[in-house]
Design a protein around this motif. Structure first.
Motif, PDB file in Angstrom:
ATOM      1  N   UNK A   1       0.792  -1.179  -0.091  1.00 28.81           N
ATOM      2  CA  UNK A   1       0.281  -0.110   0.177  1.00 28.81           C
ATOM      3  C   UNK A   1       0.826   1.305   0.102  1.00 28.81           C
ATOM      4  N   UNK A   2       1.943   1.200   0.682  1.00 33.77           N
ATOM      5  CA  UNK A   2       2.908   2.618   0.912  1.00 33.77           C
ATOM      6  C   UNK A   2       3.659   2.636  -0.473  1.00 33.77           C
ATOM      7  N   UNK A   3       3.870   1.767  -1.230  1.00 33.22           N
ATOM      8  CA  UNK A   3       4.387   2.131  -2.614  1.00 33.22           C
ATOM      9  C   UNK A   3       3.349   2.581  -3.472  1.00 33.22           C
ATOM     10  N   UNK A   4       2.131   2.110  -3.519  1.00 27.00           N
ATOM     11  CA  UNK A   4       1.051   2.711  -4.451  1.00 27.00           C
ATOM     12  C   UNK A   4       0.793   4.222  -3.771  1.00 27.00           C
ATOM     13  N   UNK A   5       0.860   4.339  -2.509  1.00 27.72           N
ATOM     14  CA  UNK A   5       0.644   6.007  -2.285  1.00 27.72           C
ATOM     15  C   UNK A   5       1.778   6.644  -2.476  1.00 27.72           C
ATOM     16  N   UNK A   6       2.989   6.413  -2.334  1.00 24.24           N
ATOM     17  CA  UNK A   6       4.093   7.121  -2.810  1.00 24.24           C
ATOM     18  C   UNK A   6       3.929   7.370  -4.277  1.00 24.24           C
ATOM     19  N   UNK A   7       3.722   6.333  -5.131  1.00 20.61           N
ATOM     20  CA  UNK A   7       3.459   6.498  -6.594  1.00 20.61           C
ATOM     21  C   UNK A   7       2.385   7.654  -6.761  1.00 20.61           C
ATOM     22  N   UNK A   8       1.389   7.609  -6.109  1.00 18.61           N
ATOM     23  CA  UNK A   8       0.251   8.502  -6.263  1.00 18.61           C
ATOM     24  C   UNK A   8       0.680   9.926  -6.142  1.00 18.61           C
ATOM     25  N   UNK A   9       1.486  10.168  -4.866  1.00 23.20           N
ATOM     26  CA  UNK A   9       1.884  11.458  -4.815  1.00 23.20           C
ATOM     27  C   UNK A   9       3.108  11.970  -5.627  1.00 23.20           C
ATOM     28  N   UNK A  10       3.799  11.114  -6.274  1.00 22.82           N
ATOM     29  CA  UNK A  10       5.164  11.402  -7.117  1.00 22.82           C
ATOM     30  C   UNK A  10       4.145  11.925  -8.329  1.00 22.82           C
ATOM     31  N   UNK A  11       3.027  11.072  -8.672  1.00 24.83           N
ATOM     32  CA  UNK A  11       2.247  11.423  -9.853  1.00 24.83           C
ATOM     33  C   UNK A  11       1.703  12.685  -9.808  1.00 24.83           C
ATOM     34  N   UNK A  12       1.102  12.985  -8.557  1.00 24.73           N
ATOM     35  CA  UNK A  12       0.080  14.469  -8.377  1.00 24.73           C
ATOM     36  C   UNK A  12       1.401  15.369  -8.551  1.00 24.73           C
ATOM     37  N   UNK A  13       2.533  15.230  -7.890  1.00 27.77           N
ATOM     38  CA  UNK A  13       3.595  16.287  -8.160  1.00 27.77           C
ATOM     39  C   UNK A  13       3.874  16.426  -9.442  1.00 27.77           C
ATOM     40  N   UNK A  14       4.079  15.534 -10.361  1.00 25.37           N
ATOM     41  CA  UNK A  14       4.534  15.542 -11.848  1.00 25.37           C
ATOM     42  C   UNK A  14       3.193  16.418 -12.584  1.00 25.37           C
ATOM     43  N   UNK A  15       2.265  15.853 -12.199  1.00 24.93           N
ATOM     44  CA  UNK A  15       0.942  16.432 -13.204  1.00 24.93           C
ATOM     45  C   UNK A  15       0.849  17.979 -12.728  1.00 24.93           C
ATOM     46  N   UNK A  16       1.126  18.242 -11.347  1.00 28.15           N
ATOM     47  CA  UNK A  16       0.574  19.714 -11.030  1.00 28.15           C
ATOM     48  C   UNK A  16       1.841  20.611 -11.520  1.00 28.15           C
ATOM     49  N   UNK A  17       3.020  20.288 -11.189  1.00 24.45           N
ATOM     50  CA  UNK A  17       4.092  21.049 -11.713  1.00 24.45           C
ATOM     51  C   UNK A  17       4.081  21.288 -13.024  1.00 24.45           C
ATOM     52  N   UNK A  18       3.845  20.150 -13.992  1.00 27.37           N
ATOM     53  CA  UNK A  18       3.848  20.280 -15.364  1.00 27.37           C
ATOM     54  C   UNK A  18       2.722  21.038 -15.836  1.00 27.37           C
ATOM     55  N   UNK A  19       1.775  21.010 -15.297  1.00 23.35           N
ATOM     56  CA  UNK A  19       0.636  21.861 -15.583  1.00 23.35           C
ATOM     57  C   UNK A  19       0.953  23.578 -15.335  1.00 23.35           C
ATOM     58  N   UNK A  20       1.463  23.791 -14.141  1.00 20.02           N
ATOM     59  CA  UNK A  20       1.715  25.071 -13.811  1.00 20.02           C
ATOM     60  C   UNK A  20       3.024  25.596 -14.731  1.00 20.02           C
ATOM     61  N   UNK A  21       3.851  24.836 -15.281  1.00 22.58           N
ATOM     62  CA  UNK A  21       4.983  25.321 -16.008  1.00 22.58           C
ATOM     63  C   UNK A  21       4.517  25.528 -17.566  1.00 22.58           C
ATOM     64  N   UNK A  22       3.432  24.669 -17.901  1.00 25.39           N
ATOM     65  CA  UNK A  22       2.662  24.826 -19.338  1.00 25.39           C
ATOM     66  C   UNK A  22       1.740  26.135 -19.178  1.00 25.39           C
ATOM     67  N   UNK A  23       1.398  26.552 -17.918  1.00 26.61           N
ATOM     68  CA  UNK A  23       0.495  27.582 -17.900  1.00 26.61           C
ATOM     69  C   UNK A  23       1.232  29.109 -18.326  1.00 26.61           C
ATOM     70  N   UNK A  24       2.514  28.872 -18.012  1.00 31.90           N
ATOM     71  CA  UNK A  24       3.389  30.141 -18.080  1.00 31.90           C
ATOM     72  C   UNK A  24       4.161  30.441 -19.236  1.00 31.90           C
ATOM     73  N   UNK A  25       4.386  29.395 -20.186  1.00 31.98           N
ATOM     74  CA  UNK A  25       4.804  29.463 -21.273  1.00 31.98           C
ATOM     75  C   UNK A  25       4.489  30.362 -22.472  1.00 31.98           C
TER      76      UNK A  25
END
Length: 223
Positions: A1-25
């Motif tokens: 479970x903890x591996x899945x939880x860690x992957x979820x939050x790595x994914x959330x950080x990736x999608x959110x930061x990528x979205x923010x950087x795309x917004x300002x280009x």
């Protein structure tokens, strides 16, 4: 479970930061590149939910696989359309473009179809895959609540960020589409764009090839 939880939050950080950087280009291809980073976060998100849920993780697996296919379609179309814009207008700064829908109507049409897919608009493939991923994280949260796991609140927070990121995706795609194709250019820019005409047929054929398909059953993907 903890591996899945860690992957979820790595994914959330990736999608959110990528979205923010795309917004300002302002460069179209750079925006699409950061968009791809964000979409990889969506794909990883489904893997995280699948791992978190274990044997009950079919929704996460389905959302991931479907989003891989959808992303290949709409991002391929986007990059080929961007290549057509560079070929015809010799410019990829969206703030230096505008009004291309009049000069490149077919390229505009193909771009807008891909935009509907990546934004997750109902009746398009992206809506189905993003809905499956959203249902996967909802199942993860309900599972954590029933199992009284300490991570339940954090999984709910991941769902909220998922929704915010989806809204941000609509934001940067709308921005890029408006400034490139539909904003009326000023007199100086209009003068520099007078030479622009529709892309050659062979470029249009390549752009149309990866068009994301319409999904008639998208209104109830999880039933």
């Amino acid at each position: 479970r903890m591996l899945g939880f860690a992957i979820i939050w790595i994914a959330v950080a990736t999608m959110f930061v990528g979205m923010l950087l795309a917004l300002v280009q302002n460069d179209i291809k750079r925006t699409l590149a950061y968009s791809s980073v964000s979409q990889m976060g969506y794909i990883l998100f489904g893997i995280g939910c699948m791992t978190y849920l274990g044997a009950e993780g079919a929704m996460g697996m389905g959302g991931t696989l479907y989003h891989v296919i959808n992303h290949a379609f709409f991002k391929g179309c986007f990059f080929l359309a961007a290549g057509s814009i560079l070929f015809c207008a010799h410019e990829l700064d969206m703030f230096k473009l505008g009004g291309l829908w009049r000069r490149m109507p077919l390229t505009t049409l193909f771009w807008c179809i891909a935009a509907l897919g990546i934004m997750g608009i109902p009746l398009w493939g992206g809506f189905v895959s993003k809905t499956l991923l959203h249902h996967a994280v909802i199942e993860s949260h309900e599972f954590a609540l029933h199992a009284q796991l300490a991570t339940a609140g954090w999984v709910k927070a991941a769902e909220v960020i998922f929704v915010i990121t989806s809204g941000g995706t609509i934001g940067y795609i709308t921005k890029m589409t408006y400034y490139t194709f539909f904003r009326r250019p000023d007199a100086e820019r209009a003068h520099h764009l007078e030479h622009v005409k529709e892309a050659p047929a062979w470029m249009l054929a390549a752009t149309a090839a990866p068009e994301p398909p319409l999904r008639e059953s998208a209104s109830s993907p999880a039933r």
